[in-house]
Scaffold this motif. Structure first.
Motif, PDB file in Angstrom:
ATOM      1  N   ASN A   1       5.921  -3.104 -12.154  1.00  0.00           N
ATOM      2  CA  ASN A   1       5.215  -3.732 -13.280  1.00  0.00           C
ATOM      3  C   ASN A   1       5.888  -4.891 -13.440  1.00  0.00           C
ATOM      4  OD1 ASN A   1       4.086  -4.596 -15.575  1.00  0.00           O
ATOM      5  ND2 ASN A   1       4.373  -2.806 -16.674  1.00  0.00           N
ATOM      6  N   PRO A   2       5.357  -6.318 -13.111  1.00  0.00           N
ATOM      7  CA  PRO A   2       6.283  -7.454 -13.339  1.00  0.00           C
ATOM      8  C   PRO A   2       6.719  -7.995 -14.395  1.00  0.00           C
ATOM      9  CG  PRO A   2       4.158  -7.690 -11.799  1.00  0.00           C
ATOM     10  CD  PRO A   2       3.982  -6.328 -12.643  1.00  0.00           C
ATOM     11  N   ILE A   3       6.061  -7.328 -15.535  1.00  0.00           N
ATOM     12  CA  ILE A   3       6.341  -7.649 -16.677  1.00  0.00           C
ATOM     13  C   ILE A   3       7.331  -6.912 -17.580  1.00  0.00           C
ATOM     14  CG2 ILE A   3       4.364  -9.137 -17.453  1.00  0.00           C
ATOM     15  CD1 ILE A   3       3.054  -6.694 -19.098  1.00  0.00           C
ATOM     16  N   GLY A   4       7.715  -5.596 -16.609  1.00  0.00           N
ATOM     17  CA  GLY A   4       8.758  -4.954 -17.185  1.00  0.00           C
ATOM     18  C   GLY A   4       8.501  -3.863 -18.314  1.00  0.00           C
ATOM     19  N   LYS A   5       7.143  -3.754 -18.722  1.00  0.00           N
ATOM     20  CA  LYS A   5       6.861  -2.773 -19.936  1.00  0.00           C
ATOM     21  C   LYS A   5       6.655  -1.366 -19.215  1.00  0.00           C
ATOM     22  CE  LYS A   5       4.475  -5.916 -23.037  1.00  0.00           C
ATOM     23  NZ  LYS A   5       3.286  -6.148 -23.658  1.00  0.00           N
ATOM     24  N   VAL A   6       7.010  -0.425 -20.273  1.00  0.00           N
ATOM     25  CA  VAL A   6       6.888   0.949 -19.951  1.00  0.00           C
ATOM     26  C   VAL A   6       5.682   1.363 -20.764  1.00  0.00           C
ATOM     27  CG1 VAL A   6       9.194   1.194 -19.419  1.00  0.00           C
ATOM     28  CG2 VAL A   6       8.511   1.458 -21.755  1.00  0.00           C
ATOM     29  N   PRO A   7       4.988   2.579 -20.419  1.00  0.00           N
ATOM     30  CA  PRO A   7       5.372   3.467 -19.079  1.00  0.00           C
ATOM     31  C   PRO A   7       4.621   3.004 -17.899  1.00  0.00           C
ATOM     32  CG  PRO A   7       3.500   4.449 -20.325  1.00  0.00           C
ATOM     33  CD  PRO A   7       4.000   3.244 -21.217  1.00  0.00           C
ATOM     34  N   VAL A   8       5.246   3.425 -16.661  1.00  0.00           N
ATOM     35  CA  VAL A   8       4.628   3.168 -15.484  1.00  0.00           C
ATOM     36  C   VAL A   8       4.528   4.434 -14.655  1.00  0.00           C
ATOM     37  CG1 VAL A   8       4.950   2.040 -13.085  1.00  0.00           C
ATOM     38  CG2 VAL A   8       5.567   0.660 -15.236  1.00  0.00           C
ATOM     39  N   LEU A   9       3.359   4.842 -14.281  1.00  0.00           N
ATOM     40  CA  LEU A   9       3.310   6.128 -13.290  1.00  0.00           C
ATOM     41  C   LEU A   9       3.368   5.668 -11.839  1.00  0.00           C
ATOM     42  CD1 LEU A   9       2.591   9.083 -13.686  1.00  0.00           C
ATOM     43  CD2 LEU A   9       0.405   8.441 -13.292  1.00  0.00           C
ATOM     44  N   GLU A  10       4.282   6.321 -11.076  1.00  0.00           N
ATOM     45  CA  GLU A  10       4.387   6.275  -9.772  1.00  0.00           C
ATOM     46  C   GLU A  10       3.589   7.404  -8.977  1.00  0.00           C
ATOM     47  OE1 GLU A  10       8.091   5.679  -6.408  1.00  0.00           O
ATOM     48  OE2 GLU A  10       8.620   6.154  -8.351  1.00  0.00           O
ATOM     49  N   THR A  11       2.662   6.761  -8.204  1.00  0.00           N
ATOM     50  CA  THR A  11       1.717   7.959  -7.801  1.00  0.00           C
ATOM     51  C   THR A  11       1.775   7.679  -6.152  1.00  0.00           C
ATOM     52  OG1 THR A  11      -0.154   6.299  -7.250  1.00  0.00           O
ATOM     53  CG2 THR A  11       0.002   7.429  -9.612  1.00  0.00           C
ATOM     54  N   PRO A  12       1.209   8.493  -5.361  1.00  0.00           N
ATOM     55  CA  PRO A  12       1.185   8.499  -3.736  1.00  0.00           C
ATOM     56  C   PRO A  12       0.478   7.174  -3.491  1.00  0.00           C
ATOM     57  CG  PRO A  12       0.533  10.840  -4.470  1.00  0.00           C
ATOM     58  CD  PRO A  12       0.662  10.117  -5.723  1.00  0.00           C
ATOM     59  N   ASP A  13      -0.465   6.785  -4.042  1.00  0.00           N
ATOM     60  CA  ASP A  13      -1.429   5.555  -3.780  1.00  0.00           C
ATOM     61  C   ASP A  13      -0.781   4.316  -4.469  1.00  0.00           C
ATOM     62  OD1 ASP A  13      -3.298   7.007  -2.527  1.00  0.00           O
ATOM     63  OD2 ASP A  13      -4.013   7.692  -4.502  1.00  0.00           O
ATOM     64  N   GLY A  14       0.477   4.376  -5.097  1.00  0.00           N
ATOM     65  CA  GLY A  14       1.052   3.251  -5.649  1.00  0.00           C
ATOM     66  C   GLY A  14       1.124   3.413  -7.501  1.00  0.00           C
ATOM     67  N   PRO A  15       1.785   2.256  -7.990  1.00  0.00           N
ATOM     68  CA  PRO A  15       2.080   2.460  -9.199  1.00  0.00           C
ATOM     69  C   PRO A  15       0.843   2.028 -10.322  1.00  0.00           C
ATOM     70  CG  PRO A  15       2.792   0.433  -8.356  1.00  0.00           C
ATOM     71  CD  PRO A  15       2.292   1.005  -7.386  1.00  0.00           C
ATOM     72  N   ILE A  16       0.642   2.704 -11.242  1.00  0.00           N
ATOM     73  CA  ILE A  16      -0.042   2.181 -12.407  1.00  0.00           C
ATOM     74  C   ILE A  16       0.511   2.018 -13.912  1.00  0.00           C
ATOM     75  CG2 ILE A  16      -2.168   3.023 -13.773  1.00  0.00           C
ATOM     76  CD1 ILE A  16      -2.412   5.126 -11.575  1.00  0.00           C
ATOM     77  N   PHE A  17       0.303   0.943 -14.234  1.00  0.00           N
ATOM     78  CA  PHE A  17       0.828   0.672 -15.696  1.00  0.00           C
ATOM     79  C   PHE A  17      -0.401   0.424 -16.628  1.00  0.00           C
ATOM     80  CE2 PHE A  17       0.809  -3.531 -13.553  1.00  0.00           C
ATOM     81  CZ  PHE A  17       0.192  -4.353 -14.655  1.00  0.00           C
ATOM     82  N   GLU A  18       0.066   0.447 -18.059  1.00  0.00           N
ATOM     83  CA  GLU A  18      -0.741   0.484 -19.254  1.00  0.00           C
ATOM     84  C   GLU A  18      -1.073   1.879 -19.392  1.00  0.00           C
ATOM     85  OE1 GLU A  18      -1.312  -1.688 -21.237  1.00  0.00           O
ATOM     86  OE2 GLU A  18      -0.673  -3.323 -20.135  1.00  0.00           O
ATOM     87  N   SER A  19      -0.608   2.530 -20.643  1.00  0.00           N
ATOM     88  CA  SER A  19      -0.651   3.673 -21.167  1.00  0.00           C
ATOM     89  C   SER A  19      -1.991   4.427 -21.065  1.00  0.00           C
ATOM     90  CB  SER A  19       0.078   4.057 -22.348  1.00  0.00           C
ATOM     91  OG  SER A  19      -0.500   3.355 -23.339  1.00  0.00           O
ATOM     92  N   ASN A  20      -2.922   3.656 -21.520  1.00  0.00           N
ATOM     93  CA  ASN A  20      -4.260   4.432 -21.577  1.00  0.00           C
ATOM     94  C   ASN A  20      -4.758   4.543 -20.137  1.00  0.00           C
ATOM     95  OD1 ASN A  20      -4.139   4.423 -24.358  1.00  0.00           O
ATOM     96  ND2 ASN A  20      -5.549   2.977 -24.756  1.00  0.00           N
ATOM     97  N   ALA A  21      -4.573   3.544 -19.435  1.00  0.00           N
ATOM     98  CA  ALA A  21      -5.031   3.878 -17.876  1.00  0.00           C
ATOM     99  C   ALA A  21      -4.304   4.989 -17.122  1.00  0.00           C
ATOM    100  CB  ALA A  21      -4.718   2.497 -17.094  1.00  0.00           C
ATOM    101  N   ILE A  22      -3.127   5.107 -17.546  1.00  0.00           N
ATOM    102  CA  ILE A  22      -2.020   6.324 -16.941  1.00  0.00           C
ATOM    103  C   ILE A  22      -2.591   7.763 -17.273  1.00  0.00           C
ATOM    104  CG2 ILE A  22      -0.051   7.299 -16.981  1.00  0.00           C
ATOM    105  CD1 ILE A  22       1.401   4.549 -17.052  1.00  0.00           C
ATOM    106  N   ALA A  23      -2.966   7.767 -18.945  1.00  0.00           N
ATOM    107  CA  ALA A  23      -3.617   8.937 -19.298  1.00  0.00           C
ATOM    108  C   ALA A  23      -4.927   9.243 -18.860  1.00  0.00           C
ATOM    109  CB  ALA A  23      -3.790   8.871 -20.871  1.00  0.00           C
ATOM    110  N   ARG A  24      -5.814   8.216 -18.586  1.00  0.00           N
ATOM    111  CA  ARG A  24      -7.288   8.223 -17.856  1.00  0.00           C
ATOM    112  C   ARG A  24      -7.047   8.966 -16.277  1.00  0.00           C
ATOM    113  NH1 ARG A  24      -8.389   3.303 -20.710  1.00  0.00           N
ATOM    114  NH2 ARG A  24     -10.224   3.415 -22.036  1.00  0.00           N
ATOM    115  N   TYR A  25      -6.019   8.354 -15.521  1.00  0.00           N
ATOM    116  CA  TYR A  25      -5.846   8.611 -14.126  1.00  0.00           C
ATOM    117  C   TYR A  25      -5.246  10.309 -14.398  1.00  0.00           C
ATOM    118  CZ  TYR A  25      -3.545   9.150  -9.733  1.00  0.00           C
ATOM    119  OH  TYR A  25      -2.943   9.333  -8.462  1.00  0.00           O
ATOM    120  N   VAL A  26      -4.538  10.517 -15.132  1.00  0.00           N
ATOM    121  CA  VAL A  26      -3.919  11.832 -14.999  1.00  0.00           C
ATOM    122  C   VAL A  26      -5.128  12.870 -15.419  1.00  0.00           C
ATOM    123  CG1 VAL A  26      -2.456  13.530 -16.177  1.00  0.00           C
ATOM    124  CG2 VAL A  26      -1.512  11.197 -15.646  1.00  0.00           C
TER     125      VAL A  26
END
Length: 420
Positions: free
Chosen positions: A49-74
């Motif tokens: 995440n180039p802007i250094g904000k949390v959270p970031v989810l590390e997945t087998p396909d690559g990282p995901i940032f933005e908390s709502n996007a991470i919750a949707r993915y999970v």
């Protein structure tokens, strides 16, 4: 590869994904030894995440940032997950409430909270707008929850997870019982959700804020002067004998400088003794108009003092009674710097919003003291008009404001505060 969530365990936005993962049976691990301000500044994190904000989810396909996007993915990792409803229409409604939570609830809470904890600049009109916006959003949510236990359908969905985490920040830090009691269905919903076993496991025992955080002090901290580099060692010179200075000179240099006088102390003496008026005001318990108000005009010295009306510029934003009262109280606290030279009455007017704030001030001198205008930022939030005591209507208005006459200008008084 396991899913690794990079964030502190207490991060409110990370909790969305962690709660969704528990409901979905998806294993998400927190990054070990994550330290905010350190771990999120490393080159490895900034690649995710180039802007250094949390959270970031590390997945087998690559990282995901933005908390709502991470919750949707999970949530979507579990096929036909009930957290996303049972139909396309349910899915749309869940997304609707997720967006509502992010753009209406979360943002308005932040605009109210962050200036009060020093993260953003505090501006009273901006706070009024934030509270007004939050009340409007909570009102809409309250109406929906009046006939619904959950946001969508008859069980917990991702919308409830994200809405509850967003509300939690407000309930815990700034939304007191006196504020939320206006929205009973929101209260019922929130306390129901945070006491669900999975929420309770991850959020812990949630306690509602007892008070609104105070506004940070306006005084800036003085930056320390950078340490001067030590001069390089020079060849030792033969020490010169120092002349002994007379003791009288040393004492003169060490003597403290006299404290600068307040410019109001340099004005010609006035026949009005302010403390005598304040005692009369405080001690008059009956026949206030005949005793205290008459006594004021007998004492008043228009050459040594001046009277001023003030009207709040943003009365249309005074939609919350306790916030309006707190605003006036804060103004009076910040006027403490002129207590020795002033007397004031502040009226909050109206039985329903928007409430009007009007005031009367007595200042030493013929103008508002310049240092008060410079140091008390509230002053610029009011229109100031000098009282013309030759105008009987203005003089009567002064008497009514001193007396807390009700109704005042045809309206009820919500409150009257005195600065003395």
């Amino acid at each position: 590869m396991a899913l690794i969530l990079h964030a502190p365990s207490s991060n409110k936005n990370a909790l969305k994904a962690l709660i969704a993962a528990e409901y979905s049976g998806v294993k998400v691990e927190l990054a070990k030894n994550f330290e905010m301000g350190v771990s999120n500044k490393t080159p490895e994190f900034l690649k995710m995440n180039p802007i250094g904000k949390v959270p970031v989810l590390e997945t087998p396909d690559g990282p995901i940032f933005e908390s709502n996007a991470i919750a949707r993915y999970v949530t979507r990792l579990q096929p036909e997950n009930p957290l996303y409803g049972t139909s396309l229409f349910d899915y749309a409604l869940i997304e609707q409430w997720i967006d509502f939570s992010a753009t209406e609830i979360y943002v308005s809470i932040g605009r109210w909270l962050y200036p009060r904890i020093g993260i953003a600049q505090y501006l009273p009109p901006a706070e009024e707008a934030a509270i007004s916006s939050l009340k409007r959003s909570l009102g809409a949510l309250n109406t929906h929850l009046a006939s619904n236990t959950y946001l969508v359908g008859h069980g917990v969905t991702l919308a409830d997870i994200i809405m509850t985490v967003s509300l939690c920040n407000g309930f815990k830090r700034i939304m007191t019982k006196s504020f939320t009691s206006e929205f009973p269905h929101v209260e019922r919903y929130f306390w129901t959700m945070v006491n669900q076993p999975i929420f309770l496991k991850l959020l812990g025992d949630v306690k509602q804020a007892d008070s609104v955080p105070p506004v940070p002090s306006k005084k800036p901290t003085q930056a320390k002067e950078p340490a001067k580099p030590k001069p390089k060692d020079e060849p030792k010179k033969e020490a010169k004998k120092e002349e002994v200075k007379p003791k009288e000179v040393e004492e003169e240099e060490d003597a403290p400088k006299p404290k600068a006088k307040n410019p109001l102390d340099l004005l010609p003496p006035s026949k009005m003794i302010l403390d005598e008026w304040k005692r009369l005001y405080s001690n008059t318990k009956a026949n206030f108009r005949d005793v205290a108000v008459k006594g004021f005009w007998d004492m008043y010295d228009p050459e040594g003092y001046s009277l001023w009306f003030c009207d709040y510029k943003y009365n249309d934003e005074n939609s919350v009674s306790f916030v309006t009262l707190n605003k006036v109280s804060g103004f009076l606290q910040r006027m403490d710097l002129v207590r020795k030279y002033a007397f004031g009455k502040m009226l909050v007017i109206g039985s329903e919003p928007p409430f009007k704030v009007k005031g009367l001030w007595l200042f030493r001198g013929n103008e508002i003291p310049q240092y008060v205008l410079d140091e008390c930022y509230d002053m610029e939030l009011y229109e100031w008009t000098k009282v013309d005591i030759s105008d009987e209507a203005q003089k009567e208005r002064v008497s009514q404001m001193i007396e807390d006459a009700e109704p005042f200008e045809g309206e009820a008084l919500l409150d009257a505060k005195c600065f003395k």
